[in-house]
Motif scaffolding. Structure first.
Motif, PDB file in Angstrom:
ATOM      1  N   GLY A 140       0.597  -1.123   0.084  1.00 19.30           N
ATOM      2  CA  GLY A 140      -0.224   0.202   0.060  1.00 19.30           C
ATOM      3  C   GLY A 140       0.868   1.354  -0.109  1.00 19.30           C
ATOM      4  O   GLY A 140       0.489   2.238  -0.765  1.00 19.30           O
ATOM      5  N   LEU A 141       2.083   1.249   0.655  1.00 18.10           N
ATOM      6  CA  LEU A 141       2.761   2.452   1.019  1.00 18.10           C
ATOM      7  C   LEU A 141       4.164   2.356   0.472  1.00 18.10           C
ATOM      8  O   LEU A 141       4.778   1.169   0.239  1.00 18.10           O
ATOM      9  CB  LEU A 141       2.748   2.837   2.349  1.00 18.10           C
ATOM     10  CG  LEU A 141       1.588   3.064   3.211  1.00 18.10           C
ATOM     11  CD1 LEU A 141       1.815   3.737   4.478  1.00 18.10           C
ATOM     12  CD2 LEU A 141       0.745   4.018   2.368  1.00 18.10           C
ATOM     13  N   ALA A 142       4.514   3.529  -0.172  1.00 17.36           N
ATOM     14  CA  ALA A 142       6.364   3.547  -0.586  1.00 17.36           C
ATOM     15  C   ALA A 142       6.575   4.573   0.211  1.00 17.36           C
ATOM     16  O   ALA A 142       6.379   5.763  -0.082  1.00 17.36           O
ATOM     17  CB  ALA A 142       6.215   3.511  -1.989  1.00 17.36           C
ATOM     18  N   VAL A 143       7.592   4.260   1.204  1.00 17.34           N
ATOM     19  CA  VAL A 143       8.327   5.478   1.611  1.00 17.34           C
ATOM     20  C   VAL A 143       9.753   5.659   1.331  1.00 17.34           C
ATOM     21  O   VAL A 143      10.455   4.610   1.189  1.00 17.34           O
ATOM     22  CB  VAL A 143       8.389   5.322   3.252  1.00 17.34           C
ATOM     23  CG1 VAL A 143       8.863   6.724   3.999  1.00 17.34           C
ATOM     24  CG2 VAL A 143       6.902   4.980   3.775  1.00 17.34           C
ATOM     25  N   LEU A 144      10.105   6.959   0.911  1.00 14.19           N
ATOM     26  CA  LEU A 144      11.406   7.256   0.115  1.00 14.19           C
ATOM     27  C   LEU A 144      12.280   7.554   1.509  1.00 14.19           C
ATOM     28  O   LEU A 144      11.549   8.930   2.016  1.00 14.19           O
ATOM     29  CB  LEU A 144      11.258   8.306  -0.754  1.00 14.19           C
ATOM     30  CG  LEU A 144      12.552   8.720  -1.377  1.00 14.19           C
ATOM     31  CD1 LEU A 144      13.241   7.413  -2.150  1.00 14.19           C
ATOM     32  CD2 LEU A 144      12.499   9.771  -2.581  1.00 14.19           C
ATOM     33  N   GLY A 145      13.168   7.071   1.989  1.00 10.16           N
ATOM     34  CA  GLY A 145      13.945   7.671   3.242  1.00 10.16           C
ATOM     35  C   GLY A 145      15.143   8.296   2.748  1.00 10.16           C
ATOM     36  O   GLY A 145      16.028   7.741   1.983  1.00 10.16           O
ATOM     37  N   ILE A 146      15.503   9.719   3.176  1.00 17.96           N
ATOM     38  CA  ILE A 146      16.711  10.263   3.051  1.00 17.96           C
ATOM     39  C   ILE A 146      17.475  10.501   4.291  1.00 17.96           C
ATOM     40  O   ILE A 146      16.666  11.023   5.276  1.00 17.96           O
ATOM     41  CB  ILE A 146      16.355  11.518   2.192  1.00 17.96           C
ATOM     42  CG1 ILE A 146      15.756  10.990   1.046  1.00 17.96           C
ATOM     43  CG2 ILE A 146      17.443  12.286   2.103  1.00 17.96           C
ATOM     44  CD1 ILE A 146      15.226  12.418   0.084  1.00 17.96           C
ATOM     45  N   PHE A 147      18.566  10.110   4.410  1.00 11.54           N
ATOM     46  CA  PHE A 147      19.490  10.439   5.591  1.00 11.54           C
ATOM     47  C   PHE A 147      20.048  12.034   5.580  1.00 11.54           C
ATOM     48  O   PHE A 147      20.266  12.427   4.562  1.00 11.54           O
ATOM     49  CB  PHE A 147      20.732   9.526   5.693  1.00 11.54           C
ATOM     50  CG  PHE A 147      20.426   8.139   5.907  1.00 11.54           C
ATOM     51  CD1 PHE A 147      20.682   7.367   4.801  1.00 11.54           C
ATOM     52  CD2 PHE A 147      19.719   7.668   6.957  1.00 11.54           C
ATOM     53  CE1 PHE A 147      20.577   5.650   5.138  1.00 11.54           C
ATOM     54  CE2 PHE A 147      19.451   6.160   6.976  1.00 11.54           C
ATOM     55  CZ  PHE A 147      19.828   5.400   6.375  1.00 11.54           C
ATOM     56  N   LEU A 148      19.985  12.629   6.757  1.00 10.88           N
ATOM     57  CA  LEU A 148      20.310  13.986   6.862  1.00 10.88           C
ATOM     58  C   LEU A 148      21.813  13.860   7.707  1.00 10.88           C
ATOM     59  O   LEU A 148      21.741  13.077   8.871  1.00 10.88           O
ATOM     60  CB  LEU A 148      19.493  14.903   7.757  1.00 10.88           C
ATOM     61  CG  LEU A 148      18.315  15.406   6.700  1.00 10.88           C
ATOM     62  CD1 LEU A 148      17.213  14.380   6.117  1.00 10.88           C
ATOM     63  CD2 LEU A 148      17.369  16.298   7.580  1.00 10.88           C
TER      64      LEU A 148
END
Ligand SMILES: O=C1NC(=O)[C@@H](c2ccccc2)S1
Ligand SMILES: [Zn+2]
Length: 262
Positions: A140-148
């Motif tokens: 159902g979901l797609a989460v794009l993760g970006i490190f800071l």
């Protein structure tokens, strides 16, 4: 009712399973990503982001994070490609961060955590009617993760950190239009991907995770503005700062982490 969960000793990740048993499920997030144990999958293509027409609406403090919401009635603002069989529509983005000098990312890379992690949350509007319905479905979901990572000031993150004083208290929301999250992406869209879950209650196992390998640089000063946010409402006497709002890595349980073949 409502959510009485948090990140403290009494209500934090170590006790979420009491209210949300799926916390001990077999595809929970976040995880520790071990790069040399990731397998490259030739069928994986590049990630494609179409954020050109994205219309941010508001920025809010929900007592767990600071969230920028998008108008998802428009089906032009999508992520596709990579592991995804359909385009997924951008719904919101938010952050997880640490305390002063502590780390705050949710995913870790070979045991190392970053200062913060940005999550761009998308939902499969081709297969499901609403975000809420998609949030309970395995694809159902797609989460794009970006490190800071802490370093130089991020020119565009200032647009967000300069708005945080307006949503200091839990439950506050204010207009935040015309922000395009393309400006928060690193130069490379090289990624790891695996099947996991929401990292906060209700912890549904409904997320295709796509984590970008390259972090973006933000300054300590910009991060400190996130910690100025409060968990408490305006009328409350107590003022508790919002920090360390991250769940630690969960068991991989035999899952495969895939990456692009170089
Ligand atoms: O990646 C994630 N981060 C979060 O805070 C979780 C969440 C929970 C509900 C809605 C959107 C996201 S899932
Ligand atoms: Zn998140």
């Amino acid at each position: 009712t409502g959510d009485h969960w948090g990140y403290g000793i009494e209500d934090g990740p170590s006790v979420w399973h009491k209210t949300y048993p799926i916390a001990q499920g077999n595809r929970q997030s976040p995880i520790d990503i071990v790069p040399h144990q990731a397998s490259c999958d030739p069928s994986l293509g590049p990630i494609v982001l179409n954020y050109d027409h994205c219309t941010s609406m508001n920025i809010a403090n929900n007592g767990h994070s600071v969230i920028v919401e998008f108008d998802d009635t428009d089906d032009r603002v999508v992520i596709q490609g990579g592991p995804l069989d359909n385009p997924y529509k951008l719904k919101q983005f938010h952050f997880h961060w640490g305390g002063k000098g502590c780390h705050g990312s949710e995913h870790t890379v070979a045991g190392n955590s970053y200062a913060s992690e940005l999550h761009l949350v998308h939902w499969n509007a081709v297969k499901y009617g609403t975000f809420e319905e998609a949030a309970t479905a395995p694809d159902g979901l797609a989460v794009l993760g970006i490190f800071l990572e802490t370093g130089d000031d991020h020119r565009w993150l200032n647009m967000i950190t300069d708005a945080l004083y307006m949503v200091k208290f839990k439950g506050s929301v204010t207009d935040f239009e015309g922000f395009n999250p393309m400006c928060l992406l690193p130069s490379s869209l090289d990624y790891w991907t695996y099947l996991g879950s929401l990292t906060t209650p209700p912890l549904y196992e409904s997320v295709v995770w796509i984590i970008l390998r390259e972090p973006i640089m933000v300054s300590e000063k910009q991060l400190s503005k996130f910690r100025m946010l409060l968990l408490t409402e305006e009328e409350e006497d107590q003022r508790i700062h919002m920090e360390n709002n991250f769940r630690p890595p969960q068991p991989l349980n035999g899952r495969k982490v895939l990456n692009l073949c170089v």
